[in-house]
Design a protein around this motif. Structure first.
Motif, PDB file in Angstrom:
ATOM      1  N   ARG A 108       5.403  16.959   5.134  1.00 13.31           N
ATOM      2  CA  ARG A 108       5.107  18.224   4.511  1.00 13.31           C
ATOM      3  C   ARG A 108       4.382  19.251   5.416  1.00 13.31           C
ATOM      4  O   ARG A 108       4.542  20.489   5.143  1.00 13.31           O
ATOM      5  N   LYS A 109       3.691  18.781   6.345  1.00 11.32           N
ATOM      6  CA  LYS A 109       2.889  19.630   7.360  1.00 11.32           C
ATOM      7  C   LYS A 109       3.645  20.391   8.342  1.00 11.32           C
ATOM      8  O   LYS A 109       3.177  21.218   8.973  1.00 11.32           O
ATOM      9  N   GLY A 110       4.591  19.728   8.879  1.00 13.52           N
ATOM     10  CA  GLY A 110       5.460  20.329   9.839  1.00 13.52           C
ATOM     11  C   GLY A 110       5.242  19.682  11.245  1.00 13.52           C
ATOM     12  O   GLY A 110       5.065  18.456  11.278  1.00 13.52           O
ATOM     13  N   TYR A 111       4.966  20.430  12.280  1.00 10.75           N
ATOM     14  CA  TYR A 111       4.833  19.905  13.480  1.00 10.75           C
ATOM     15  C   TYR A 111       3.482  19.253  13.982  1.00 10.75           C
ATOM     16  O   TYR A 111       3.446  19.028  15.274  1.00 10.75           O
ATOM     17  N   SER A 112       2.371  19.605  13.149  1.00 11.66           N
ATOM     18  CA  SER A 112       1.253  18.610  13.518  1.00 11.66           C
ATOM     19  C   SER A 112       0.604  18.402  12.419  1.00 11.66           C
ATOM     20  O   SER A 112       0.880  18.685  11.264  1.00 11.66           O
ATOM     21  N   ASN A 113      -0.339  17.272  12.346  1.00 17.00           N
ATOM     22  CA  ASN A 113      -0.999  16.774  11.245  1.00 17.00           C
ATOM     23  C   ASN A 113      -2.481  16.395  11.512  1.00 17.00           C
ATOM     24  O   ASN A 113      -2.673  15.280  11.345  1.00 17.00           O
ATOM     25  N   PRO A 114      -3.230  17.423  11.754  1.00 13.74           N
ATOM     26  CA  PRO A 114      -4.824  17.083  11.860  1.00 13.74           C
ATOM     27  C   PRO A 114      -5.136  16.933  10.393  1.00 13.74           C
ATOM     28  O   PRO A 114      -4.657  17.174   9.582  1.00 13.74           O
ATOM     29  N   VAL A 115      -6.610  16.394  10.436  1.00 19.59           N
ATOM     30  CA  VAL A 115      -7.206  16.281   9.212  1.00 19.59           C
ATOM     31  C   VAL A 115      -7.537  17.516   8.489  1.00 19.59           C
ATOM     32  O   VAL A 115      -8.290  18.477   9.235  1.00 19.59           O
TER      33      VAL A 115
END
Length: 356
Positions: A108-115
């Motif tokens: 869902r978030k695309g190319y990165s997934n930080p908190v």
């Protein structure tokens, strides 16, 4: 090698909505990282340099380590579930500092997934308290729990890691500790021993996710080692938690039966009598996604040798309309039966709450 707070999180940049910075929880989080740059954003979902830049695939782990997002949870909805829990509570965070190659959240978030941490914890807590009160006493048992309404509080994040970032998880656990008709529940791949001091009074169910160690070394990056997760179970039971296990995801490697047999033997040898007496499990076979497959090829192609096996997989339409892949029907149904048989043989005291 054990993953620690310092290796997981070295926050240097905080992307923050103004509304989140105005709330006490947002201010507390910013104070934990006084040297971090604060970058104002209009929406925690719309941060092009984090979520929308394809070049970030190569910096996947660095962004997880150094970036943090602060937002306000706009839509507060508690959804029926029936598998992991009776209900899914509104998220207090989204994303993860760990880097499991099969995680669905990055889809869902695309190319990165930080908190992303949501600062409006008081609003979320009030919503949950009203929902719990509305349910009243549970009069008929479900596979989730015979007596209490179970609320999953960590659908889109790992609460053990979230607890390193803010007091959100502790606030929710305190809410359930004072609520005799309901339990909180969350799955985790990180052993956070700070939680042993929380006195959950049996109202919090932790589900440690387990898989064969050799597979986890490839797919479960930046997580607590399998031996550490197993070793923590007895301690969390003694501290007043209900502890279940998630056998997930089950990945059909060439020697998967031998690998899982070895894991079950390790688990049986490690558990105390008290831990065994309250143990139950969930079994979830791998579901993958072509978009995530493409992302993984940019930062961790070795994992895709295990996860992307088109000769064994077929497309599946998910509940939210996404197109995923899962193991072919006949292959999967046989494998589910085989794994349940292994559990019955090696962990006869472990109730299988569901398997799919």
């Amino acid at each position: 090698m054990s993953v620690t707070r310092s290796t997981l999180l070295q926050v240097t940049r905080i992307y923050a909505e103004d509304a989140a910075l105005e709330l006490p929880r947002g201010q507390e989080i910013v104070a934990r990282w006084p040297a971090a740059d604060i970058v104002p954003v209009a929406s925690h979902w719309q941060i092009p340099e984090v979520h929308g830049d394809e070049a970030n695939v190569a910096r996947w782990v660095r962004i997880k380590t150094q970036a943090l997002v602060l937002g306000v949870k706009k839509s507060l909805v508690t959804r029926p579930n029936g598998r992991s829990a009776d209900f899914i509570a509104p998220s207090t965070a989204n994303g993860c500092a760990m880097a499991c190659a099969y995680c669905y959240v990055p889809r869902r978030k695309g190319y990165s997934n930080p908190v992303t941490v949501f600062a409006n914890i008081e609003q979320i807590s009030r919503h949950l308290a009203r929902h719990i009160a509305k349910q009243g006493v549970k009069t008929e048992p479900t596979q989730c729990d015979p007596e209490a309404w179970v609320y999953d509080i960590g659908e889109n994040s790992d609460c053990s890691v979230d607890a390193l970032l803010s007091e959100n998880v502790r606030d929710l656990c305190d809410l359930f500790r004072m609520t005799p008709t309901a339990k909180a529940s969350f799955a985790t791949k990180f052993v956070n021993r700070d939680l042993l001091e929380w006195d959950p009074a049996g109202r919090v169910r932790i589900r440690f996710s387990l898989m064969p160690a050799a597979v986890a070394k490839v797919t479960d990056l930046r997580t607590s080692p399998m031996a550490e997760r197993i070793a923590a179970i007895n301690d969390f039971v003694e501290a007043g938690y209900e502890v279940h296990v998630n056998f997930s995801p089950v990945i059909l490697t060439p020697d998967w039966i031998g690998e899982w047999t070895e894991l079950f033997a390790q688990l049986d040898a490690a558990l105390s009598a008290r831990a065994k007496a309250q143990l139950a499990c969930e079994v979830i076979f791998l579901t993958h996604n072509e978009q995530l497959h493409d992302v993984n090829l940019g930062w961790h192609p070795t994992a895709e040798e295990l996860l992307w096996t088109p000769e064994n997989q077929e497309t599946k339409l998910s509940q939210n309309g996404g197109v995923n892949v899962r193991y072919r029907y006949g292959l999967k149904s046989r494998a589910v039966a085989q794994l349940e048989g292994l559990i019955a043989r090696h962990l006869p005291y472990c109730r299988v709450r569901y398997a799919f």
